[in-house]
Design a protein around this motif. Structure first.
Motif: not given
Length: 915
Positions: A205-218, A240-255
């Motif tokens: 979860s920590a890694e996911g949040i760190i990477i997502q925050e950096l993505l959201q801030n370009d 399994l995990f890449t499908r979860q990231h693709h589905k759950n990360w807001k960043y991939y709604k528009n990228n």
């Protein structure tokens, strides 16, 4: 060959990204070396190298904490435990460390996945209360203490974390949690820094949040390495995990989601080999590499991936000599280095806290390859001298003083190895450090040939320095047992790193080191259930349903991690060799991995499945035959001149090859310490005791009074002979005391047997005891006389009849001293060996004119005393002839000459008998 790293670099280059300004974040340090190398291949001008770091280093920088060792964490946690636990309920460090290890793992998981600590610990406490004793009205003190422990876990955690933060250190989970806390500040301070994350799969979860925050801030880009085939198949765990990231990360709604490649379905050669045992796999890896090298002339794009890292040493030993460049990315565990066994032996020796040392422990230590040279004194092998003295004197336990007396000038090394002072933990650490320096001094005498040994020594010196620091800083190591436990904990995580060519030749690595890397040819070993994947291990206090509730990883997610690594390895490869163990080894092996079955069921690639059996040389099981050369015949002649004893000839009858080994070659049985009195020692003691007791009766008739007077002397005489034969062995307790009492009972029973004979009116006169006989046997076919020699236990006159008596402490029955057919004397050892011996004694006595025929010869069996004197008997139909006459000895002489002629016949080999 196109690799994932090269694809990423080309994409960045095509978009005109300034590589020098990027921060590349990778799953491992190993991948960074390959990334740096491939950057140099795609750029056409000199640039500054970008910053390339592993995810753990990146998170450490974010958290501003340094990761500390598991052992250090245990000591800090124990400090907290003592502060928060009543003195009456405190456990010693040794027992604390067993459950604390598991709790630390749970702390780590909870923090990595950013679970609210208080909530999950309260939940866990409630489960324990409900599960075990909540229905009981009157709880025992033990139950109350148990539940109090669970209620205190949150407090333990809070205080533990506070201490670590004060020290600016932490475990991986705490570092991740703190990194998330500091993320906003990091983004503000690095608003123009671009991060490139590549090759990730399972993220906490920590890694996911760190990477997502950096993505959201370009401030970041992420490059996933997943094949379309795995991503689109909802049942395939590799995606399994890449499908979860693709589905759950807001960043991939528009990228865009980079990347879903399509390499797996390309043509591949996949071969699966079932091989018995780990050593078989290692040897087959060597065979495969030899074939690959012959075909391609190099192994630049070849990797050996060891799912079971214990296979490293046998695999290295099996590599073909033609391999000139090699890189090993996994360290050799220190616990597999010969030096580790020495310190284990020392810890085990001193844990017993005794003033004496068991001889096997002493011999093991002084014979160790690193210790033996320290005992050399003026080219005298002192270690061998000590060992020889221990064995010959039957010393089971030794004192330091005795060891010093035996070692001579090597007293100092005896002190280092065996002397413990009052504070034995501190003293043992000092002794081990001193021992390392002493060994180094010895190895320095020939530095060139001892480079590897010196490297071992250096790593162990570091380990003992760390142990000394921990002991000095925390004072929690109270005894050798605890010290040994901490030593093993440090040792289990310590490795000896190899230096090789990181980008050239063959790559040997573990499964985790293969992340992000691609190879044309891949050899994967130990693809068995329980290894790949590792199976349903659950080393945690947190129940399965609670893990599901809070999103903590279970065995399902761990299996998916292994699935991804396995399939990613073969994703771009052209040649894949999969090896598995066909034999059951403890809890692993025997069952091939589900990954192999999955490959076969997919039917995407043709799978060649073979069972490989090692080449086994055909051994000729024919019985051993030794041809009688001139040299052997000459040795046999010497034996004949010196004298054949009844036992040596019986040995030949039993098995000629044993006669050859013992008499011709002079090979003696291996000497060893008799911890329990051996049967032959008991026999010698009984024989010698009877000789001593009856010595004064030679030439006299026995009387009841005289025999009764012998009884008080039995204990002293038996003790005397045990001391002579058993040397320094202890006969005052245990099994040896029982055998000592048996020896006394044998002698007493024998005297009682004689007394009963006299009471019945029989007259017994002792003629000789332990009578040595030497007789010459002339055989026309042999050009020199043959000497016969032997010692008769007793010769007496029984109611006027001369008797030749052989004592046996084992059980002998009457049918073992009877013969019906003279030819059987040389063919049936088991049945007639006793007859052969007593007849030979009778023959020698007659040849020396010491007896007048007819006589009797036989055996007194101490385990069959009730049977009395077991007389040799010649069966004639239903009758038995017990008196040995001239005819009897002539018949025996015929068989004896046959036997001697066979021994001396150059045409008859020494042939092994099936026993």
């Amino acid at each position: 060959m196109t690799t994932f790293i090269l694809d990423v670099l080309k994409d960045l280059q095509n978009r005109n990204k300034d590589l020098s300004s990027l921060i590349f974040v990778l799953p491992s340090k190993r991948a960074g070396t390959f990334l740096k190398h491939q950057i140099s291949q795609i750029v056409d001008q000199t640039i500054l190298a970008p910053k390339i770091i592993s995810i753990e280093t990146f998170v450490e920088d974010l958290s501003q904490l340094k990761k500390t060792s598991n052992t250090e964490l245990l000591f800090v946690f124990y400090n907290v435990y003592l502060e928060l636990t009543d003195k009456d309920n405190q456990e010693p460090f040794d027992s604390f460390s067993k459950w604390a290890q598991i709790l630390l793992q749970d702390f780590n998981e909870i923090d990595r996945y950013l679970i609210p600590q208080e909530k999950i610990f309260n939940y866990l406490s409630a489960i324990q209360d409900l599960k075990h004793w909540s229905t009981e009205e009157n709880k025992t003190d033990f139950v109350k203490r148990y539940l109090l422990f669970w209620n205190k876990i949150n407090l333990y955690y809070t205080q533990f974390v506070e201490q670590l933060l004060e020290l600016k250190t932490g475990y991986q989970g705490l570092i991740y949690r703190e990194a998330v806390e500091n993320l906003e500040s990091y983004i503000q301070n690095n608003s123009k820094t671009q991060h490139v994350f590549l090759g990730f799969n399972a993220l906490n979860s920590a890694e996911g949040i760190i990477i997502q925050e950096l993505l959201q801030n370009d401030l970041a880009e992420v490059f996933w390495d997943i094949d379309q085939n795995f991503f689109n198949n909802l049942n395939h765990d590799a995606g399994l995990f890449t499908r979860q990231h693709h589905k759950n990360w807001k960043y991939y709604k528009n990228n865009a989601f980079n990347w879903k490649s399509n390499h797996y379905k390309k043509e591949k050669n996949i071969e699966v080999f079932g091989i018995p045992k780990n050593i078989g796999q290692a040897k087959f890896i060597g065979t495969l590499l030899k074939e690959i090298k012959e075909k391609k002339n190099n192994l630049e794009q070849t990797a050996v991936v060891l799912a079971d890292e214990n296979l490293l040493t046998p695999t290295l030993n099996a590599l073909p000599k033609s391999i000139d460049a090699l890189n090993i990315t996994m360290g050799l565990p220190l616990q597999y280095i010969p030096l580790s066994s020495l310190f284990d032996q020392l810890f085990n020796l001193h844990k017993k806290a005794s003033n004496t040392f068991y001889y096997k422990d002493v011999i093991a230590i002084i014979s160790h390859q690193f210790i033996r040279p320290l005992f050399n004194d003026n080219n005298v092998d002192v270690a061998s001298k000590i060992t020889s003295t221990i064995l010959s004197n039957n010393i089971v336990y030794l004192t330091v003083e005795r060891l010093k007396a035996l070692s001579g000038a090597s007293e100092n090394i005896i002190d280092t190895l065996f002397v413990m002072k009052q504070n034995n933990v501190k003293n043992l650490l000092e002794n081990c450090s001193q021992l390392i320096l002493t060994i180094k001094t010895e190895l320095d005498k020939n530095k060139a040939s001892n480079k590897l040994s010196l490297e071992y020594l250096y790593r162990f010196n570091e380990l003992f320095n760390e142990l000394t620091r921990l002991n000095t800083e925390y004072y929690y190591i109270q005894d050798i047992k605890t010290l040994h436990s901490v030593y093993k904990e440090l040792l289990s995580n310590a490795t000896l790193d190899f230096q090789g060519e990181p980008l050239q030749g063959l790559q040997v690595m573990g499964m985790l080191e293969s992340r992000v890397l691609d190879f044309e040819t891949v050899i994967i070993s130990s693809v068995n259930e329980g290894i790949l994947p590792s199976g349903k291990t659950n080393n945690s206090f947190i129940p399965f349903d609670l893990k599901l509730e809070y999103g903590l990883p279970t065995y399902k997610e761990k299996d998916a991690v292994y699935t991804y690594h396995f399939y990613r390895l073969i994703q771009r490869a052209k040649n894949v060799y999969i090896l598995y163990n066909t034999e059951a080894d403890v809890l692993t092996g025997g069952e091939k991995s589900r990954f192999i079955t999955q490959l076969e069921l997919e039917q995407i690639h043709p799978i060649k499945h073979k069972i490989v059996t090692p080449k086994v040389n055909v051994f000729n099981n024919a019985l051993i035959q030794i041809k009688k050369t001139d040299a052997i015949l000459n040795e046999i002649k010497k034996i004949g001149v010196k004298g054949f004893s009844p036992s040596s000839l019986s040995n030949y009858i039993r098995n000629p090859i044993d006669f050859y080994y013992q008499k011709v070659l002079g090979i003696k049985e291996q000497e060893d310490v008799e911890e329990s009195i051996a049967f032959n020692t008991l026999g010698t003691v009984v024989h010698n005791t009877l000789e001593d007791l009856y010595l004064d009766f030679i030439g006299q008739f026995l009387t009841i009074d005289a025999l009764n007077n012998l009884k008080p002397k039995i204990n002293k005489t038996v003790s005397h002979h045990f001391k002579n034969e058993y040397k320094e062995g202890d006969i005052t307790k245990g099994k040896n005391l029982i055998i000592f009492e048996i020896a006394k009972r044998f002698v007493l029973n024998f005297i009682d047997l004689e007394i009963n004979d006299l009471k019945e009116g029989n007259k017994i006169k002792i003629i000789a005891l332990e009578e040595k006989n030497d007789a010459l046997l002339t055989i026309p076919e042999i050009d020199f006389p043959i000497k016969l020699t032997g010692k008769v236990d007793r010769i007496d006159s029984y109611n006027g009849t001369t008797r030749i008596i052989d004592y046996k402490t084992g059980k002998v029955s009457q049918n073992q001293v009877e013969i019906a057919n003279w030819e059987d004397l040389l063919t049936d050892y088991k049945k007639h060996s006793k007859s052969f011996q007593v007849l030979m004694y009778a023959y020698m006595m007659h040849q020396e004119h010491k007896t007048t025929l007819p006589i009797e010869a036989g055996i007194i069996s101490f385990k069959n005393l009730n049977a009395g004197f077991l007389k040799f008997a010649e069966k004639e139909g239903k009758n038995k002839k017990v008196l040995i006459s001239e005819e009897t000895l002539l018949n025996f002489e015929i068989e004896l000459k046959k036997l001697i002629l066979e021994i001396y016949n150059p045409e008859i080999n020494f042939v092994e008998k099936e026993l």
